[in-house]
Design a protein around this motif. Structure first.
Motif, PDB file in Angstrom:
ATOM      1  N   LEU A 164       7.230   6.604  -1.471  1.00  0.00           N
ATOM      2  CA  LEU A 164       6.328   5.643  -2.104  1.00  0.00           C
ATOM      3  C   LEU A 164       5.631   6.290  -3.292  1.00  0.00           C
ATOM      4  O   LEU A 164       4.785   7.166  -3.118  1.00  0.00           O
ATOM      5  N   ASN A 165       5.998   5.869  -4.479  1.00  0.00           N
ATOM      6  CA  ASN A 165       5.412   6.387  -5.702  1.00  0.00           C
ATOM      7  C   ASN A 165       4.490   5.330  -6.290  1.00  0.00           C
ATOM      8  O   ASN A 165       4.954   4.316  -6.801  1.00  0.00           O
ATOM      9  N   CYS A 166       3.208   5.558  -6.180  1.00  0.00           N
ATOM     10  CA  CYS A 166       2.178   4.630  -6.675  1.00  0.00           C
ATOM     11  C   CYS A 166       2.377   3.213  -6.142  1.00  0.00           C
ATOM     12  O   CYS A 166       2.448   2.250  -6.915  1.00  0.00           O
ATOM     13  N   PRO A 167       2.440   3.044  -4.816  1.00  0.00           N
ATOM     14  CA  PRO A 167       2.712   1.713  -4.261  1.00  0.00           C
ATOM     15  C   PRO A 167       1.587   0.710  -4.464  1.00  0.00           C
ATOM     16  O   PRO A 167       1.796  -0.488  -4.269  1.00  0.00           O
ATOM     17  N   THR A 168       0.405   1.179  -4.867  1.00  0.00           N
ATOM     18  CA  THR A 168      -0.703   0.244  -5.068  1.00  0.00           C
ATOM     19  C   THR A 168      -1.074   0.097  -6.538  1.00  0.00           C
ATOM     20  O   THR A 168      -2.117  -0.477  -6.852  1.00  0.00           O
ATOM     21  N   ALA A 169      -0.230   0.582  -7.431  1.00  0.00           N
ATOM     22  CA  ALA A 169      -0.519   0.462  -8.867  1.00  0.00           C
ATOM     23  C   ALA A 169      -0.586  -1.008  -9.262  1.00  0.00           C
ATOM     24  O   ALA A 169       0.253  -1.814  -8.872  1.00  0.00           O
ATOM     25  N   ALA A 170      -1.601  -1.348 -10.019  1.00  0.00           N
ATOM     26  CA  ALA A 170      -1.766  -2.687 -10.600  1.00  0.00           C
ATOM     27  C   ALA A 170      -1.904  -3.798  -9.569  1.00  0.00           C
ATOM     28  O   ALA A 170      -1.486  -4.927  -9.809  1.00  0.00           O
ATOM     29  N   VAL A 171      -2.463  -3.480  -8.402  1.00  0.00           N
ATOM     30  CA  VAL A 171      -2.731  -4.524  -7.418  1.00  0.00           C
ATOM     31  C   VAL A 171      -4.233  -4.567  -7.148  1.00  0.00           C
ATOM     32  O   VAL A 171      -4.941  -3.580  -7.339  1.00  0.00           O
ATOM     33  N   ASP A 172      -4.713  -5.721  -6.689  1.00  0.00           N
ATOM     34  CA  ASP A 172      -6.145  -5.869  -6.454  1.00  0.00           C
ATOM     35  C   ASP A 172      -6.584  -5.129  -5.190  1.00  0.00           C
ATOM     36  O   ASP A 172      -5.757  -4.680  -4.396  1.00  0.00           O
ATOM     37  N   VAL A 173      -7.886  -5.025  -5.017  1.00  0.00           N
ATOM     38  CA  VAL A 173      -8.463  -4.253  -3.915  1.00  0.00           C
ATOM     39  C   VAL A 173      -7.994  -4.760  -2.555  1.00  0.00           C
ATOM     40  O   VAL A 173      -7.663  -3.973  -1.668  1.00  0.00           O
ATOM     41  N   GLY A 174      -7.950  -6.076  -2.375  1.00  0.00           N
ATOM     42  CA  GLY A 174      -7.512  -6.642  -1.099  1.00  0.00           C
ATOM     43  C   GLY A 174      -6.068  -6.294  -0.793  1.00  0.00           C
ATOM     44  O   GLY A 174      -5.727  -5.946   0.340  1.00  0.00           O
ATOM     45  N   ALA A 175      -5.203  -6.372  -1.806  1.00  0.00           N
ATOM     46  CA  ALA A 175      -3.791  -6.036  -1.617  1.00  0.00           C
ATOM     47  C   ALA A 175      -3.626  -4.549  -1.333  1.00  0.00           C
ATOM     48  O   ALA A 175      -2.776  -4.158  -0.528  1.00  0.00           O
ATOM     49  N   LYS A 176      -4.440  -3.708  -1.984  1.00  0.00           N
ATOM     50  CA  LYS A 176      -4.381  -2.269  -1.710  1.00  0.00           C
ATOM     51  C   LYS A 176      -4.650  -2.004  -0.240  1.00  0.00           C
ATOM     52  O   LYS A 176      -3.927  -1.252   0.405  1.00  0.00           O
ATOM     53  N   LYS A 177      -5.686  -2.640   0.283  1.00  0.00           N
ATOM     54  CA  LYS A 177      -6.036  -2.444   1.698  1.00  0.00           C
ATOM     55  C   LYS A 177      -4.870  -2.852   2.596  1.00  0.00           C
ATOM     56  O   LYS A 177      -4.529  -2.133   3.537  1.00  0.00           O
ATOM     57  N   GLU A 178      -4.250  -3.993   2.299  1.00  0.00           N
ATOM     58  CA  GLU A 178      -3.109  -4.454   3.102  1.00  0.00           C
ATOM     59  C   GLU A 178      -1.941  -3.470   3.000  1.00  0.00           C
ATOM     60  O   GLU A 178      -1.270  -3.197   3.999  1.00  0.00           O
ATOM     61  N   ILE A 179      -1.686  -2.939   1.818  1.00  0.00           N
ATOM     62  CA  ILE A 179      -0.590  -1.984   1.644  1.00  0.00           C
ATOM     63  C   ILE A 179      -0.896  -0.698   2.414  1.00  0.00           C
ATOM     64  O   ILE A 179      -0.013  -0.143   3.069  1.00  0.00           O
ATOM     65  N   TYR A 180      -2.143  -0.236   2.376  1.00  0.00           N
ATOM     66  CA  TYR A 180      -2.516   0.947   3.161  1.00  0.00           C
ATOM     67  C   TYR A 180      -2.255   0.694   4.648  1.00  0.00           C
ATOM     68  O   TYR A 180      -1.762   1.573   5.359  1.00  0.00           O
ATOM     69  N   GLU A 181      -2.615  -0.494   5.123  1.00  0.00           N
ATOM     70  CA  GLU A 181      -2.400  -0.835   6.534  1.00  0.00           C
ATOM     71  C   GLU A 181      -0.910  -0.873   6.869  1.00  0.00           C
ATOM     72  O   GLU A 181      -0.492  -0.403   7.930  1.00  0.00           O
ATOM     73  N   LEU A 182      -0.102  -1.409   5.963  1.00  0.00           N
ATOM     74  CA  LEU A 182       1.348  -1.438   6.186  1.00  0.00           C
ATOM     75  C   LEU A 182       1.928  -0.026   6.230  1.00  0.00           C
ATOM     76  O   LEU A 182       2.781   0.270   7.070  1.00  0.00           O
ATOM     77  N   ILE A 183       1.448   0.841   5.345  1.00  0.00           N
ATOM     78  CA  ILE A 183       1.907   2.233   5.350  1.00  0.00           C
ATOM     79  C   ILE A 183       1.535   2.890   6.677  1.00  0.00           C
ATOM     80  O   ILE A 183       2.343   3.586   7.291  1.00  0.00           O
ATOM     81  N   ASP A 184       0.315   2.643   7.131  1.00  0.00           N
ATOM     82  CA  ASP A 184      -0.133   3.198   8.408  1.00  0.00           C
ATOM     83  C   ASP A 184       0.715   2.664   9.554  1.00  0.00           C
ATOM     84  O   ASP A 184       1.118   3.425  10.446  1.00  0.00           O
ATOM     85  N   ASP A 185       1.034   1.371   9.537  1.00  0.00           N
ATOM     86  CA  ASP A 185       1.893   0.782  10.574  1.00  0.00           C
ATOM     87  C   ASP A 185       3.272   1.443  10.580  1.00  0.00           C
ATOM     88  O   ASP A 185       3.831   1.725  11.648  1.00  0.00           O
ATOM     89  N   LEU A 186       3.828   1.673   9.397  1.00  0.00           N
ATOM     90  CA  LEU A 186       5.141   2.339   9.311  1.00  0.00           C
ATOM     91  C   LEU A 186       5.073   3.741   9.919  1.00  0.00           C
ATOM     92  O   LEU A 186       5.942   4.138  10.699  1.00  0.00           O
TER      93      LEU A 186
END
Length: 160
Positions: free
Chosen positions: A81-103
């Motif tokens: 994952l190279n900059c998976p949260t680039a150019a996304v809003d704060v709410g989406a960043k949180k969801e992506i962090y949670e998905l990474i943690d789930d993985l």
């Protein structure tokens, strides 16, 4: 991402062989493909009008989630994952962090890189800091801080 293609195509194209009903003619069993795309969209919490919606109509965060889902669909065990949260809003960043943690909790390997140093403490258990093409330090647990990353990258040492 396959721009202008549907969410379905973006999710299933790398693993399309799983959905062939005729491997010689390369005919896709569309209902099975649709079910898989819908399941991945739901699992990745993609907000979309449906699996036939254009990927270009999704927000940046939802596009990123589709990309993660695409590789999950292939059975990948390691995610780069190279900059998976680039150019996304704060709410989406949180969801992506949670998905990474789930993985990661699901046993998947995650190699994470970001230009945003604050992300490392949110996502990583262990950080290798590189400078001049070599590893100059390793941080774990509570030692994963922006200050420690910058100190190591600048050639300094971390006090024990």
């Amino acid at each position: 991402m396959f721009h202008a293609d549907s969410v379905r195509a973006n999710v299933t194209l790398p693993s399309l062989g799983k959905y062939l009903r005729d491997p010689i003619l390369r005919l896709v069993h569309r209902p099975r493909e649709n079910v898989a795309a819908a399941e991945v969209s739901q699992q990745m919490r993609v907000r979309t009008a449906g699996i036939e919606a254009s990927i270009d109509d999704l927000s940046g965060g939802n596009q990123q989630k589709v990309v993660l889902g695409r590789w999950l669909q292939t059975g990948a065990q390691v995610f780069l994952l190279n900059c998976p949260t680039a150019a996304v809003d704060v709410g989406a960043k949180k969801e992506i962090y949670e998905l990474i943690d789930d993985l990661a909790r699901g046993g998947k390997g995650i190699v994470f890189a970001s230009t945003e140093l604050d992300e490392y403490s949110l996502v990583c258990d262990r950080v290798l800091v590189f400078a001049a093409g070599r590893v100059v330090g390793e941080l774990r647990g509570d030692d994963v801080t922006e200050a420690n990353i910058m100190t190591l990258a600048a050639g300094g040492a971390i006090a024990a």
